[in-house]
Design a protein around this motif. Structure first.
Motif, PDB file in Angstrom:
ATOM      1  N   LYS A  25     -53.578 -12.390  31.778  1.00  0.00           N
ATOM      2  CA  LYS A  25     -53.821 -13.635  32.556  1.00  0.00           C
ATOM      3  C   LYS A  25     -53.804 -13.533  33.868  1.00  0.00           C
ATOM      4  O   LYS A  25     -54.516 -14.039  35.003  1.00  0.00           O
ATOM      5  CB  LYS A  25     -52.805 -14.721  32.281  1.00  0.00           C
ATOM      6  CG  LYS A  25     -52.781 -15.946  33.053  1.00  0.00           C
ATOM      7  CD  LYS A  25     -51.523 -16.948  32.462  1.00  0.00           C
ATOM      8  CE  LYS A  25     -51.284 -17.986  33.441  1.00  0.00           C
ATOM      9  NZ  LYS A  25     -52.232 -18.930  33.767  1.00  0.00           N
ATOM     10  N   PHE A  26     -52.794 -12.632  34.596  1.00  0.00           N
ATOM     11  CA  PHE A  26     -52.654 -12.476  36.152  1.00  0.00           C
ATOM     12  C   PHE A  26     -53.280 -10.967  36.571  1.00  0.00           C
ATOM     13  O   PHE A  26     -53.310 -11.000  37.595  1.00  0.00           O
ATOM     14  CB  PHE A  26     -50.986 -12.149  35.991  1.00  0.00           C
ATOM     15  CG  PHE A  26     -50.228 -13.596  35.877  1.00  0.00           C
ATOM     16  CD1 PHE A  26     -50.548 -14.611  36.884  1.00  0.00           C
ATOM     17  CD2 PHE A  26     -49.445 -13.806  35.046  1.00  0.00           C
ATOM     18  CE1 PHE A  26     -50.006 -15.936  36.653  1.00  0.00           C
ATOM     19  CE2 PHE A  26     -48.809 -15.094  34.901  1.00  0.00           C
ATOM     20  CZ  PHE A  26     -48.967 -16.188  35.621  1.00  0.00           C
ATOM     21  N   GLY A  27     -53.787 -10.107  35.768  1.00  0.00           N
ATOM     22  CA  GLY A  27     -54.407  -8.914  36.192  1.00  0.00           C
ATOM     23  C   GLY A  27     -53.077  -8.183  36.669  1.00  0.00           C
ATOM     24  O   GLY A  27     -53.505  -7.175  37.416  1.00  0.00           O
ATOM     25  N   THR A  28     -52.073  -8.129  36.159  1.00  0.00           N
ATOM     26  CA  THR A  28     -50.999  -7.090  36.588  1.00  0.00           C
ATOM     27  C   THR A  28     -50.899  -5.982  35.593  1.00  0.00           C
ATOM     28  O   THR A  28     -51.534  -5.913  34.739  1.00  0.00           O
ATOM     29  CB  THR A  28     -49.480  -7.835  36.311  1.00  0.00           C
ATOM     30  OG1 THR A  28     -49.210  -7.956  34.940  1.00  0.00           O
ATOM     31  CG2 THR A  28     -49.359  -9.010  36.967  1.00  0.00           C
ATOM     32  N   ASP A  29     -50.140  -4.967  36.180  1.00  0.00           N
ATOM     33  CA  ASP A  29     -50.056  -3.929  35.635  1.00  0.00           C
ATOM     34  C   ASP A  29     -48.911  -4.177  34.101  1.00  0.00           C
ATOM     35  O   ASP A  29     -47.990  -5.233  34.286  1.00  0.00           O
ATOM     36  CB  ASP A  29     -49.170  -2.775  36.434  1.00  0.00           C
ATOM     37  CG  ASP A  29     -50.173  -2.054  37.350  1.00  0.00           C
ATOM     38  OD1 ASP A  29     -51.259  -2.161  36.950  1.00  0.00           O
ATOM     39  OD2 ASP A  29     -49.710  -1.453  38.243  1.00  0.00           O
ATOM     40  N   HIS A  30     -49.263  -3.472  33.114  1.00  0.00           N
ATOM     41  CA  HIS A  30     -48.393  -3.456  31.925  1.00  0.00           C
ATOM     42  C   HIS A  30     -47.438  -2.128  31.870  1.00  0.00           C
ATOM     43  O   HIS A  30     -47.890  -1.371  31.575  1.00  0.00           O
ATOM     44  CB  HIS A  30     -48.992  -3.768  30.557  1.00  0.00           C
ATOM     45  CG  HIS A  30     -48.291  -4.306  29.336  1.00  0.00           C
ATOM     46  ND1 HIS A  30     -48.827  -4.411  28.145  1.00  0.00           N
ATOM     47  CD2 HIS A  30     -47.008  -4.588  29.402  1.00  0.00           C
ATOM     48  CE1 HIS A  30     -47.882  -5.035  27.631  1.00  0.00           C
ATOM     49  NE2 HIS A  30     -46.869  -4.903  27.854  1.00  0.00           N
ATOM     50  N   ILE A  31     -46.305  -2.407  32.347  1.00  0.00           N
ATOM     51  CA  ILE A  31     -45.385  -1.346  32.335  1.00  0.00           C
ATOM     52  C   ILE A  31     -44.222  -1.161  31.280  1.00  0.00           C
ATOM     53  O   ILE A  31     -43.570  -2.168  31.121  1.00  0.00           O
ATOM     54  CB  ILE A  31     -44.630  -0.992  33.706  1.00  0.00           C
ATOM     55  CG1 ILE A  31     -45.701  -1.111  34.714  1.00  0.00           C
ATOM     56  CG2 ILE A  31     -43.662  -0.126  33.671  1.00  0.00           C
ATOM     57  CD1 ILE A  31     -44.950  -1.228  36.257  1.00  0.00           C
ATOM     58  N   GLU A  32     -44.467  -0.394  30.068  1.00  0.00           N
ATOM     59  CA  GLU A  32     -43.649  -0.333  28.826  1.00  0.00           C
ATOM     60  C   GLU A  32     -42.756   0.890  29.224  1.00  0.00           C
ATOM     61  O   GLU A  32     -43.452   1.829  28.987  1.00  0.00           O
ATOM     62  CB  GLU A  32     -44.548  -0.389  27.664  1.00  0.00           C
ATOM     63  CG  GLU A  32     -45.174  -1.625  27.370  1.00  0.00           C
ATOM     64  CD  GLU A  32     -45.949  -1.519  26.245  1.00  0.00           C
ATOM     65  OE1 GLU A  32     -47.228  -1.345  26.185  1.00  0.00           O
ATOM     66  OE2 GLU A  32     -45.452  -1.711  25.089  1.00  0.00           O
ATOM     67  N   SER A  33     -41.482   0.646  29.091  1.00  0.00           N
ATOM     68  CA  SER A  33     -40.932   1.949  29.271  1.00  0.00           C
ATOM     69  C   SER A  33     -40.873   2.923  27.980  1.00  0.00           C
ATOM     70  O   SER A  33     -41.098   4.221  28.070  1.00  0.00           O
ATOM     71  CB  SER A  33     -39.315   1.526  29.483  1.00  0.00           C
ATOM     72  OG  SER A  33     -38.905   0.667  28.495  1.00  0.00           O
ATOM     73  N   GLY A  34     -41.123   2.188  26.616  1.00  0.00           N
ATOM     74  CA  GLY A  34     -40.945   3.192  25.627  1.00  0.00           C
ATOM     75  C   GLY A  34     -42.504   3.912  25.517  1.00  0.00           C
ATOM     76  O   GLY A  34     -42.600   4.955  24.919  1.00  0.00           O
ATOM     77  N   ALA A  35     -43.534   2.972  25.988  1.00  0.00           N
ATOM     78  CA  ALA A  35     -44.709   3.905  25.871  1.00  0.00           C
ATOM     79  C   ALA A  35     -44.932   4.860  27.064  1.00  0.00           C
ATOM     80  O   ALA A  35     -45.541   5.815  26.781  1.00  0.00           O
ATOM     81  CB  ALA A  35     -45.789   2.697  26.216  1.00  0.00           C
ATOM     82  N   ILE A  36     -44.074   4.711  28.019  1.00  0.00           N
ATOM     83  CA  ILE A  36     -44.077   5.953  29.137  1.00  0.00           C
ATOM     84  C   ILE A  36     -43.598   7.009  28.255  1.00  0.00           C
ATOM     85  O   ILE A  36     -44.151   8.186  28.485  1.00  0.00           O
ATOM     86  CB  ILE A  36     -43.348   5.502  30.451  1.00  0.00           C
ATOM     87  CG1 ILE A  36     -44.093   4.083  30.868  1.00  0.00           C
ATOM     88  CG2 ILE A  36     -43.186   6.537  31.373  1.00  0.00           C
ATOM     89  CD1 ILE A  36     -43.345   3.588  32.267  1.00  0.00           C
ATOM     90  N   PHE A  37     -42.416   6.771  27.823  1.00  0.00           N
ATOM     91  CA  PHE A  37     -41.772   7.855  26.931  1.00  0.00           C
ATOM     92  C   PHE A  37     -42.628   8.260  26.002  1.00  0.00           C
ATOM     93  O   PHE A  37     -42.756   9.672  25.749  1.00  0.00           O
ATOM     94  CB  PHE A  37     -40.359   7.503  26.231  1.00  0.00           C
ATOM     95  CG  PHE A  37     -39.068   7.106  27.324  1.00  0.00           C
ATOM     96  CD1 PHE A  37     -38.921   8.007  28.090  1.00  0.00           C
ATOM     97  CD2 PHE A  37     -38.613   5.998  27.285  1.00  0.00           C
ATOM     98  CE1 PHE A  37     -37.832   8.001  28.862  1.00  0.00           C
ATOM     99  CE2 PHE A  37     -37.575   5.726  27.963  1.00  0.00           C
ATOM    100  CZ  PHE A  37     -37.049   6.745  28.833  1.00  0.00           C
ATOM    101  N   ARG A  38     -43.544   7.526  25.246  1.00  0.00           N
ATOM    102  CA  ARG A  38     -44.203   8.185  24.140  1.00  0.00           C
ATOM    103  C   ARG A  38     -45.202   9.167  24.606  1.00  0.00           C
ATOM    104  O   ARG A  38     -45.740  10.121  24.097  1.00  0.00           O
ATOM    105  CB  ARG A  38     -44.810   7.217  23.307  1.00  0.00           C
ATOM    106  CG  ARG A  38     -43.865   6.666  22.466  1.00  0.00           C
ATOM    107  CD  ARG A  38     -44.455   5.923  21.208  1.00  0.00           C
ATOM    108  NE  ARG A  38     -44.586   4.416  21.773  1.00  0.00           N
ATOM    109  CZ  ARG A  38     -43.853   3.094  22.012  1.00  0.00           C
ATOM    110  NH1 ARG A  38     -42.451   3.608  21.635  1.00  0.00           N
ATOM    111  NH2 ARG A  38     -44.008   2.210  22.475  1.00  0.00           N
ATOM    112  N   GLU A  39     -45.812   8.612  26.082  1.00  0.00           N
ATOM    113  CA  GLU A  39     -46.952   9.547  26.840  1.00  0.00           C
ATOM    114  C   GLU A  39     -46.344  10.765  26.849  1.00  0.00           C
ATOM    115  O   GLU A  39     -46.980  11.790  26.902  1.00  0.00           O
ATOM    116  CB  GLU A  39     -47.389   8.738  28.000  1.00  0.00           C
ATOM    117  CG  GLU A  39     -48.291   7.651  27.862  1.00  0.00           C
ATOM    118  CD  GLU A  39     -49.404   8.085  27.126  1.00  0.00           C
ATOM    119  OE1 GLU A  39     -50.234   9.217  27.631  1.00  0.00           O
ATOM    120  OE2 GLU A  39     -49.969   7.495  25.994  1.00  0.00           O
TER     121      GLU A  39
END
Ligand code: AMP
Length: 226
Positions: A25-39
């Motif tokens: 809706k806002f075009g913001t970044d989606h920052i997920e700490s768990g996903a960063i760890f998985r990467e």
């Protein structure tokens, strides 16, 4: 204008699904700490190696690893702002985030809280599946609206046909219980972080009932965002 949002909800509350809709809706970044760890784990980085043992057990990764990692990601985010999901998970992380936002002159606009009973959250976790192509593609074997599709006798992502997997920590009841113990802890855990931002009174708080359908939760959230 940048919009900065925190998304709270126990594992299994649909926080990732709703977060993806709100960030679109806002075009913001989606920052997920768990996903960063998985990467990091996938890429075999030093940080990933350190984090993996904690994640597999359902324990929190220590603050000295997590806090700088998330704050650096926020600092790099683009002009439209961010939706932060999975952080802060404790009172200490909430305080560190608040301090860092103040120092950076960044404003927090919304705090979204999805409220869900612990038992329901647990049942939901065990059925969710991750898409290999995009972790924002929602797939869940128990919900018709986001059920994976069958292809050549295999369940694949309903959005893109990508391969699906279940997270190891989603199939382990002890790990789920640990994650929920942390979430529902109002003294030092994630609920303490939610309450910290409720008390701070700097952002608009949007608390919604997570037990209804995905569409209804979305509608309840969107109604409050302006
Ligand atoms: P999630 O995808 O949000 O369920 O996160 C998966 C796992 O990553 C968690 O169970 C923790 O081990 C770790 N993790 C994610 N976010 C944090 C955080 N803010 N602080 C500490 N550990 C975290």
């Amino acid at each position: 204008m940048a919009v900065n949002i925190l998304a709270f909800g126990p594992n299994g509350s649909g926080k990732g699904t709703q977060g993806a809709i709100v960030k679109d809706k806002f075009g913001t970044d989606h920052i997920e700490s768990g996903a960063i760890f998985r990467e990091h784990i996938k890429g075999g980085t030093e940080l990933g190696k350190k984090a993996k043992a904690y994640i597999d057990k359902g324990d929190l990764v220590p603050d000295e690893i997590t806090i700088p990692m998330v704050l650096e990601t926020l600092a790099k985010s683009k002009k439209k702002g961010w939706l932060l999901d999975g952080f802060p998970r404790s009172k200490a992380q909430a305080e560190a985030l608040d301090k860092s936002l103040n120092e950076a002159g960044m404003k927090l606009d919304y705090v979204i809280e999805i409220v869900l009973d612990r038992e329901i959250a647990k049942q939901r976790i065990m059925g969710r599946r991750l898409c290999a192509n995009d972790n924002n593609h929602p797939n869940h074997i128990a919900f018709d609206a986001i059920k994976p599709v069958e292809k050549d006798g295999k369940l694949v992502c309903r959005v893109c046909g990508g391969e699906l997997s279940a997270r190891a920590d989603d199939q382990d009841e002890d790990a789920i219980n640990k994650r929920h113990n942390i979430y529902y802890d109002t003294e030092t855990g994630t609920m303490a972080a939610v309450n910290y931002f409720k008390k701070a009174g700097k952002a608009k708080i949007i608390s919604v009932d997570g037990s209804v359908s995905i569409k209804e939760v979305t509608a309840a959230i969107l109604k409050e965002l302006n």
